[in-house]
Write a protein that holds these residues in place. Structure first.
Motif, PDB file in Angstrom:
ATOM      1  N   ALA A 205     -54.309  17.776 -67.887  1.00  0.00           N
ATOM      2  CA  ALA A 205     -54.669  18.881 -69.184  1.00  0.00           C
ATOM      3  C   ALA A 205     -53.288  18.756 -69.609  1.00  0.00           C
TER       4      ALA A 205
ATOM      5  N   ASP B 132     -50.445  16.748 -69.256  1.00  0.00           N
ATOM      6  CA  ASP B 132     -50.381  15.531 -69.804  1.00  0.00           C
ATOM      7  C   ASP B 132     -50.555  15.449 -71.608  1.00  0.00           C
ATOM      8  N   SER B 133     -52.180  15.556 -71.436  1.00  0.00           N
ATOM      9  CA  SER B 133     -53.094  15.519 -72.554  1.00  0.00           C
ATOM     10  C   SER B 133     -52.319  16.587 -74.032  1.00  0.00           C
ATOM     11  N   ALA B 134     -51.371  17.664 -73.550  1.00  0.00           N
ATOM     12  CA  ALA B 134     -51.420  18.419 -74.938  1.00  0.00           C
ATOM     13  C   ALA B 134     -50.076  17.876 -74.898  1.00  0.00           C
ATOM     14  N   GLY B 135     -48.725  17.183 -73.619  1.00  0.00           N
ATOM     15  CA  GLY B 135     -47.846  17.251 -74.146  1.00  0.00           C
ATOM     16  C   GLY B 135     -46.860  17.990 -74.258  1.00  0.00           C
TER      17      GLY B 135
ATOM     18  N   GLN C 142     -52.292  33.668 -81.937  1.00  0.00           N
ATOM     19  CA  GLN C 142     -52.421  32.829 -82.567  1.00  0.00           C
ATOM     20  C   GLN C 142     -52.969  32.213 -84.240  1.00  0.00           C
TER      21      GLN C 142
ATOM     22  N   THR D 131     -59.847  25.912 -67.240  1.00  0.00           N
ATOM     23  CA  THR D 131     -59.852  26.106 -68.505  1.00  0.00           C
ATOM     24  C   THR D 131     -58.356  26.924 -69.698  1.00  0.00           C
TER      25      THR D 131
ATOM     26  N   THR E 262     -56.065  24.938 -70.457  1.00  0.00           N
ATOM     27  CA  THR E 262     -56.347  23.994 -71.134  1.00  0.00           C
ATOM     28  C   THR E 262     -55.433  24.600 -72.465  1.00  0.00           C
ATOM     29  N   VAL E 263     -57.153  25.868 -72.871  1.00  0.00           N
ATOM     30  CA  VAL E 263     -56.600  26.862 -73.610  1.00  0.00           C
ATOM     31  C   VAL E 263     -55.023  26.909 -74.531  1.00  0.00           C
TER      32      VAL E 263
ATOM     33  N   TYR F  60     -52.743  23.624 -75.092  1.00  0.00           N
ATOM     34  CA  TYR F  60     -53.101  23.320 -76.762  1.00  0.00           C
ATOM     35  C   TYR F  60     -52.913  23.727 -77.356  1.00  0.00           C
TER      36      TYR F  60
ATOM     37  N   ARG G 267     -50.194  23.321 -80.660  1.00  0.00           N
ATOM     38  CA  ARG G 267     -50.352  23.005 -81.755  1.00  0.00           C
ATOM     39  C   ARG G 267     -49.632  23.453 -82.362  1.00  0.00           C
TER      40      ARG G 267
ATOM     41  N   ARG H 130     -46.384  21.730 -83.132  1.00  0.00           N
ATOM     42  CA  ARG H 130     -45.953  20.372 -83.624  1.00  0.00           C
ATOM     43  C   ARG H 130     -46.391  20.655 -85.025  1.00  0.00           C
TER      44      ARG H 130
ATOM     45  N   VAL I 234     -54.478  13.443 -78.007  1.00  0.00           N
ATOM     46  CA  VAL I 234     -53.603  13.776 -76.976  1.00  0.00           C
ATOM     47  C   VAL I 234     -52.094  13.363 -76.929  1.00  0.00           C
ATOM     48  N   TYR I 235     -51.270  14.781 -76.861  1.00  0.00           N
ATOM     49  CA  TYR I 235     -50.361  14.501 -77.089  1.00  0.00           C
ATOM     50  C   TYR I 235     -49.056  13.667 -76.329  1.00  0.00           C
ATOM     51  N   GLY I 236     -49.455  14.164 -74.581  1.00  0.00           N
ATOM     52  CA  GLY I 236     -48.765  13.046 -74.288  1.00  0.00           C
ATOM     53  C   GLY I 236     -48.697  11.446 -73.615  1.00  0.00           C
TER      54      GLY I 236
ATOM     55  N   ALA J 250     -51.482  10.793 -71.061  1.00  0.00           N
ATOM     56  CA  ALA J 250     -53.257  10.708 -70.679  1.00  0.00           C
ATOM     57  C   ALA J 250     -53.890  10.013 -71.075  1.00  0.00           C
TER      58      ALA J 250
END
Lengths: 308, 308
Positions: free
Chosen positions: A150, A152-155, A221, A282, A285-286, A289, A293, A296, B271-273, B275
């Motif tokens: 997760a 990695d996905s979120a950068g 947020q 979970t 991830t929240v 991200y 967000r 970015r 997906v920012y990374g 992955a």
């Protein structure tokens, strides 16, 4: 390699051979620590390991993969492995041998012996990270891997495990990362207090994910978005766009009091339903991200302003 | 029950007794389907099952729990079970018997036999849901349970599984829900096309979570926030605050072409990374929380306007 790029020699076929047993022993922590090696299993993990290997070699750094064992049928399905594995010690093996080497019942025809890939905390911090995931005393290998994926996905720029966390080189943890272990720097056995001091010294805020936190992530947020869109400037409580290290705690107990006290704020992911708590993956991830967000969005706005 | 509220009789102690074997058989799908029952294991799952049981009885509806088996030491640790289990068929059992009944190695001293709890799709839709998680052909019990728990956290009104999804009454799936299976309605074996038609008929938008989607979830959230804060009105593309059914696909293949075509929009979690893709649980969490946040924000704004 022969003309087709395949390992020339006949396949390893004896599942009781010493070489096979040596690989299989990497399922255990003592063998991993002694040899500084671990096992990547299956096409996805091995592909990402080999890509990192080639990137490192291209940069003049030591490689990652020391041995690759693959079945003929796997190489038929994934011909790209022949190029990727070039220059590594690649060897054909029967399915029986691969099953004996792997921790999974079905390694899908390929395993790789890899050198430890973890990075030094100082190197990670020197690179000026903007988003760090810090896992404190996480015990379950599946959770550790899921959060790494997760992140990695979120950068995220790196994932840091504190001492007494699960071993990320555990086969189940490696599998759960789905290759992400080879995508971003991972720091092991970090001391949370030292990490916090280093983060603060370079302006990285620390947020603790805590179900009992005084700040609600969604409120934060919304307030961030309102201030940005109305030109009210960065949030007075905490600007999610600033460089941030998120601390996540143990699955059962959460963060310890000592860990919580290192944070600038304790932030709760809101639970809108009847669930007692959030699963670690979970929650992480929240949180990650939300930061990604905001960061970015802030970078995009800054880019627009520069363009004007 | 005696004066202390404990089952009076001596503990079940023979792990090979028919009654014990009957319970253990619920680990298998044939026995579950034949009897319309499944097993909840461990204090958390059994507590939530019993709470639902008591709520249903209080509402004049049939209960959920048919039998509870607990060890003396479990009842010492969790005295609340004596009250919660009142009126159910509760029985003391030895640790050996509990281990023989349970799918887990260590059921932590308590298991409950439960009637199937799934709801009819028509009943779920009649209640006017605002947020639905629809799992299409999800295969892994751990993933199914994790998404159900995330949906509960995000305050979803129900979780719908389409036909050929994993059995949510599988012991591993039940465990992964961490009790959430007893918190919100779950619909099984739904037909995606029928579901889509019913949703559209009552103004529920359908979003497909799809890595190749044309809409980026973060861009959509930002655009929603900008329009709301600048008074530009609901988003012209898709207003995340409207009632929404999120479709999530199979772990490996994602949503099928037929399933994708049922959706109003295909939405990608960015997906920012590096992955390759998002874990199903990660993707579902980000999507459901994005909707929950928008819906709650809109409700809060509406509340403020009414107050003015």
């Amino acid at each position: 390699m022969n003309e087709t790029g395949r390992p020339q020699d006949f396949p390893l076929s004896n599942p009781r051979a010493d070489r096979v047993r040596d690989v299989a022993k990497l399922a255990g922590r003592p063998a991993r620590l002694k040899r500084g090696q671990f096992l990547a299993e299956g096409p996805q993990a091995v592909r990402e390991a080999l890509k990192l290997h080639q990137r490192r070699l291209a940069a003049g750094a030591p490689g990652v993969v020391t041995e690759v064992f693959a079945s003929e049928s796997c190489l038929d399905r994934f011909p790209e492995f022949e190029e990727l594995a070039e220059g590594t010690n690649a060897r054909l093996a029967t399915d029986e041998v691969l099953a004996a080497m792997a921790d999974t019942v079905n390694p899908q025809g390929i395993v790789a012996v890899c050198r430890f890939v973890d990075a030094a905390l100082a190197d990670v911090l020197d690179a000026g990270p903007r988003l760090l995931a810090v896992l404190c005393q996480v015990r379950d290998p599946g959770n550790a891997g899921t959060v790494l994926r997760a992140a990695d996905s979120a950068g995220a720029d790196a994932v840091v495990f504190t001492a007494s966390s699960v071993d990320i080189y555990n086969p189940k943890a490696v599998r759960s990362t789905a290759g992400s272990l080879f995508h971003l720097p991972v720091v092991l056995a970090a001391d949370p207090a030292e990490l916090a001091t280093a983060c603060k010294a370079q302006g990285i805020g620390i947020l603790a994910a805590d179900g009992h936190g005084h700040l609600n992530l969604d409120v934060l947020q919304d307030e961030n978005a309102r201030r940005r869109l109305t030109g009210a400037g960065p949030d007075s409580v905490y600007d999610l766009a600033k460089p941030t290290a998120w601390f996540f705690g143990n699955e059962a107990q959460g963060l310890s009091e000592e860990e919580l006290e290192l944070a600038d704020h304790r932030v709760a992911v809101p639970v809108y339903g009847a669930a007692e708590s959030l699963n670690l993956g979970t929650a992480a991830t929240v949180c990650l991200y939300a930061s990604a967000r905001s960061q970015r969005r802030a970078a995009a706005t800054a880019g627009q302003e520069q363009a004007v």
